[in-house]
Design an enzyme around this catalytic site. Structure first.
Site, PDB file in Angstrom:
ATOM      1  N   HIS A  50       0.823  -1.203   0.000  1.00  0.00           N
ATOM      2  CA  HIS A  50       0.000   0.000   0.000  1.00  0.00           C
ATOM      3  C   HIS A  50       0.866   1.265   0.000  1.00  0.00           C
ATOM      4  O   HIS A  50       0.611   2.214  -0.739  1.00  0.00           O
ATOM      5  CB  HIS A  50      -0.924  -0.037   1.221  1.00  0.00           C
ATOM      6  N   ARG A  97      -9.809   3.782  -7.250  1.00  0.00           N
ATOM      7  CA  ARG A  97      -9.893   2.847  -6.124  1.00  0.00           C
ATOM      8  C   ARG A  97     -10.825   3.457  -5.079  1.00  0.00           C
ATOM      9  O   ARG A  97     -10.406   4.305  -4.300  1.00  0.00           O
ATOM     10  CB  ARG A  97      -8.507   2.630  -5.506  1.00  0.00           C
ATOM     11  N   ARG A 146     -14.017   1.512  -9.788  1.00  0.00           N
ATOM     12  CA  ARG A 146     -13.982   0.122  -9.327  1.00  0.00           C
ATOM     13  C   ARG A 146     -14.797   0.002  -8.049  1.00  0.00           C
ATOM     14  O   ARG A 146     -14.634   0.811  -7.132  1.00  0.00           O
ATOM     15  CB  ARG A 146     -12.532  -0.309  -9.057  1.00  0.00           C
ATOM     16  N   GLU A 195      -7.572 -10.418 -12.517  1.00  0.00           N
ATOM     17  CA  GLU A 195      -6.456 -10.452 -11.574  1.00  0.00           C
ATOM     18  C   GLU A 195      -6.356 -11.793 -10.850  1.00  0.00           C
ATOM     19  O   GLU A 195      -5.515 -11.979  -9.986  1.00  0.00           O
ATOM     20  CB  GLU A 195      -6.537  -9.279 -10.585  1.00  0.00           C
ATOM     21  N   ASN A 223      -1.034  -6.493 -10.256  1.00  0.00           N
ATOM     22  CA  ASN A 223      -0.517  -6.548  -8.881  1.00  0.00           C
ATOM     23  C   ASN A 223      -0.965  -7.849  -8.222  1.00  0.00           C
ATOM     24  O   ASN A 223      -0.187  -8.536  -7.561  1.00  0.00           O
ATOM     25  CB  ASN A 223      -1.031  -5.366  -8.050  1.00  0.00           C
ATOM     26  N   ASP A 224      -2.239  -8.165  -8.411  1.00  0.00           N
ATOM     27  CA  ASP A 224      -2.734  -9.422  -7.854  1.00  0.00           C
ATOM     28  C   ASP A 224      -2.467 -10.601  -8.785  1.00  0.00           C
ATOM     29  O   ASP A 224      -2.137 -11.682  -8.327  1.00  0.00           O
ATOM     30  CB  ASP A 224      -4.236  -9.314  -7.553  1.00  0.00           C
ATOM     31  N   ARG A 249       2.344 -10.388  -2.445  1.00  0.00           N
ATOM     32  CA  ARG A 249       2.857  -9.167  -3.076  1.00  0.00           C
ATOM     33  C   ARG A 249       3.490  -8.205  -2.084  1.00  0.00           C
ATOM     34  O   ARG A 249       4.160  -7.255  -2.492  1.00  0.00           O
ATOM     35  CB  ARG A 249       1.751  -8.472  -3.869  1.00  0.00           C
ATOM     36  N   CYS A 296      -4.471  -2.048 -15.286  1.00  0.00           N
ATOM     37  CA  CYS A 296      -4.368  -1.019 -14.256  1.00  0.00           C
ATOM     38  C   CYS A 296      -3.443  -1.445 -13.125  1.00  0.00           C
ATOM     39  O   CYS A 296      -3.309  -0.756 -12.130  1.00  0.00           O
ATOM     40  CB  CYS A 296      -5.744  -0.641 -13.719  1.00  0.00           C
TER      41      CYS A 296
HETATM   42  C1  PEP Z   1      -4.156  -5.022  -9.205  1.00  0.00           C
HETATM   43  O1  PEP Z   1      -4.322  -6.023  -8.498  1.00  0.00           O
HETATM   44  O2  PEP Z   1      -3.344  -4.974 -10.162  1.00  0.00           O
HETATM   45  C2  PEP Z   1      -4.899  -3.784  -8.916  1.00  0.00           C
HETATM   46  C3  PEP Z   1      -4.821  -2.736  -9.715  1.00  0.00           C
HETATM   47  O3  PEP Z   1      -5.653  -3.760  -7.786  1.00  0.00           O
HETATM   48  P1  PEP Z   1      -5.084  -3.431  -6.314  1.00  0.00           P
HETATM   49  O4  PEP Z   1      -3.618  -3.072  -6.467  1.00  0.00           O
HETATM   50  O5  PEP Z   1      -5.911  -2.330  -5.797  1.00  0.00           O
HETATM   51  O6  PEP Z   1      -5.294  -4.746  -5.651  1.00  0.00           O
HETATM   52 MG    MG Z   2      -6.035  -6.090  -7.176  1.00  0.00          MG
END
Ligand code: PEP
Ligand code: MG
Length: 574
Positions: free
Chosen positions: A190, A297, A333, A432, A455-456, A466, A503
């Protein structure tokens, strides 16, 4: 001069005094108690001061968020005047020979546990408030003034912390933050994401040693190299200050050309849009040349408060962002809570694997009281704006269908009540979860678009957390397994005539952009500060060059081989 190393989470150089933020430690180890009369006196004064603090916080909050939301601080004041609670604190000191700190902690915790045991959610929420008040009083007893907390930063500082929670960053006075250094966390933690959204230099995963730095020590953060220097000599500091100023000038120049639409040198258009968290970051995104928003977000609106934002509050927040964007696309989202993002007023319960647990669309489908007001608010904000809805963490066709059914229910309610909304609002899903990537051909006919959340997707594909820097070596966007999944998603969507965005952080990664362009990605959504360089890179390539790069990369067996190939083309970043 001391040198500390970590992961380069957000580029740029910052120079400034360290602000060591270790809230949990400040409250540990209560002092040895003095005599009962002294301890009682300390408690009494701390409570008085807490009452004064709460009065000013209440007044500030009324101005910022309105009376209804600010009322929580009046409730906090009532706790501090509760005779039974105060009697318990007194008893702890007189009968159990406790220090003021221990007495407050024990008495408040006792009451919090009683409230927590009640069925009614309202009372369970009050338990959280009690703990909040208890911490406030103990902070005062420990001599930590509110001015020293993140909300009231009075001069520019570099925040040094074990890690920062979403509530920490939500309440932080960001105009006073020059940089972040954290002991834990990976590149998509984060803290790292927020730093990049705001364009604040950051180094994460530095190890516990960083917390030993003395408060106020002069720090230099190099967010590109992942290095932090403490107490550097004058010549070094001057050199970094020079580089910081040069970078600021370069960025200002790049920003000027970043306002042209993104296209390859032979005229293939893609969209370069931004990831945002609120109306302020939407404005910042436009300044950096964003052509719209690929990921809003919404969970940030739900953090750092004591109850779910009402439909009206949400509508105002979404509409404010939509108004900043005008007719540019805005993908909102729906709530992605759970995993590493927890809400104090929502009891998700203990989970062994929160990232695999009850989060995002899973939680929303089970909680219509949370999901439906949000859908109503988004739809209401869509009037005469280019609003699109995106569901996070969809793993199956059934989840997608259930989410769409909820949306249809809400649409007919709005229509029935004569409340305006755009009935054509487009609906997409994030890809994701590997199951969704593999089933993209089945999902594509039932959506308007996909947005790949790398990211996920990377963490689930590589089975590596992650935010755990010990397994960061596995967390590689250029791993062939990840690239194959991305290719499959783009091809499946294009066969159905649907567009595909991305994204996750990978969309703004200069090493990955040529590959993604060659794979046919239609939209790149990234943190605003990454936009100028991304547009410049896209403009330096032809589409066929990018296609050849992607094709060749997909013949490689490891990320190292892919990087070696990119290096041979002068496209690797390190
Ligand atoms: C992702 O998982 O790539 C994403 C954009 O969502 P977050 O980072 O908010 O989980
Ligand atoms: Mg995500």
């Amino acid at each position: 001069m001391e040198q500390h190393h970590g992961l380069p989470a957000s580029m740029g150089i910052a120079i400034g005094p360290a602000f060591i933020y270790t809230p949990e430690e400040l409250l540990k180890s209560p002092q040895e108690p003095a005599d009962a009369a002294t301890e009682l006196d300390r408690v009494e004064r701390a409570i008085e001061e807490a009452q004064d603090q709460l009065t000013s916080i209440y007044e500030k909050s009324v101005a910022e968020v309105g009376e209804e939301t600010a009322a929580i601080f009046l409730a906090h004041q009532e706790f501090l005047a509760d005779p039974a609670l105060l009697a318990e604190v007194k008893e702890q000191i007189e009968q159990h020979n406790s220090s003021a700190e221990a007495a407050v902690e024990t008495a408040f915790e006792m009451y919090a546990k009683q409230l927590e045991a009640l069925e009614d959610e309202y009372y369970r929420e009050r338990a959280l408030d009690l703990r909040d008040v208890s911490r406030r009083v103990r902070r005062i007893l420990a001599g930590v003034q509110d001015q020293e907390t993140l909300t009231n930063l009075a001069s520019p500082v570099i925040i040094v912390a074990r890690d920062l929670t979403p509530s920490d960053t939500a309440q932080m006075n960001k105009s006073m933050v020059l940089g972040f250094c954290t002991a834990t966390g990976g590149l998509t933690s984060h803290t790292a994401i927020i730093a990049r959204i705001l364009g604040i230099p950051a180094v994460v995963g530095m190890g516990e040693g960083i917390l030993e730095l003395p408060s106020g020590a002069l720090l230099i953060i190099d967010g590109h190299e992942g290095v932090v220097l403490a107490d550097a000599d004058e010549a070094t500091t001057r050199e970094y200050a020079r580089r910081r100023d040069v970078q600021a000038e370069e960025l200002a120049k790049e920003k000027k050309v970043a306002h042209k639409p993104a296209a390859t040198s032979d005229g293939h258009h893609v969209e370069v849009v931004a990831n945002i968290a609120d109306a302020t970051s939407a404005q910042v995104a436009l300044d950096f040349g964003a052509e719209g928003v690929g990921l809003f977000r919404t969970e940030y609106l739900f953090l750092n408060r004591q109850s779910i934002p009402t439909e009206e509050e949400q509508y105002q927040a979404y509409r404010a962002v939509a108004d900043v964007l005008g007719d540019r696309p805005l993908i909102i989202r729906t709530l992605d809570i759970g995993g590493d993002k927890q809400l104090p007023y929502l009891d998700i319960g203990h989970e062994m694997n929160p990232f695999l647990g009850w989060r995002a669309i899973r939680l929303c489908l089970d909680s219509p009281e949370l999901f439906e007001p949000q859908l109503r608010a988004i739809l209401r904000a869509s009037v005469e704006r280019n609003v699109q809805i995106m569901f996070p963490m969809v793993a199956t066709l059934d989840e997608l269908r259930r989410a769409r059914q909820a949306l249809e229910r809400v649409k007919s309610e709005l229509a029935g009540g004569g409340i305006p909304f755009d009935p054509q609002t487009e609906v997409g899903i994030m890809i994701e979860v590997p199951s969704a990537a593999l089933m993209a051909d089945v999902l594509a006919p039932e959506v308007d678009f996909f947005s790949i959340g790398t990211n996920d997707l990377i963490q689930y594909t590589m089975a590596c957390d992650r935010v755990n820097d010990k397994v960061a070596y596995l967390y590689d966007p250029l791993h062939p397994a990840v690239l194959r999944l991305i290719k499959g998603v783009i091809d499946a969507a294009h066969r159905e005539g649907k567009w595909v965005g991305m994204c996750g952080e990978m969309a703004g990664n200069l090493e990955a952009i040529p590959l993604l362009l060659g794979l046919g990605l239609d939209e790149f959504s990234m943190n605003a500060p990454a936009i100028p360089a991304a547009k410049a890179l896209i403009g330096s390539l032809t589409l066929s060059q990018a296609q050849e790069i992607a094709e060749t990369a997909l013949t490689k067996r490891t990320s190292e081989e892919i990087r070696g190939y990119l290096r041979s083309l002068g496209l690797a970043q390190s």
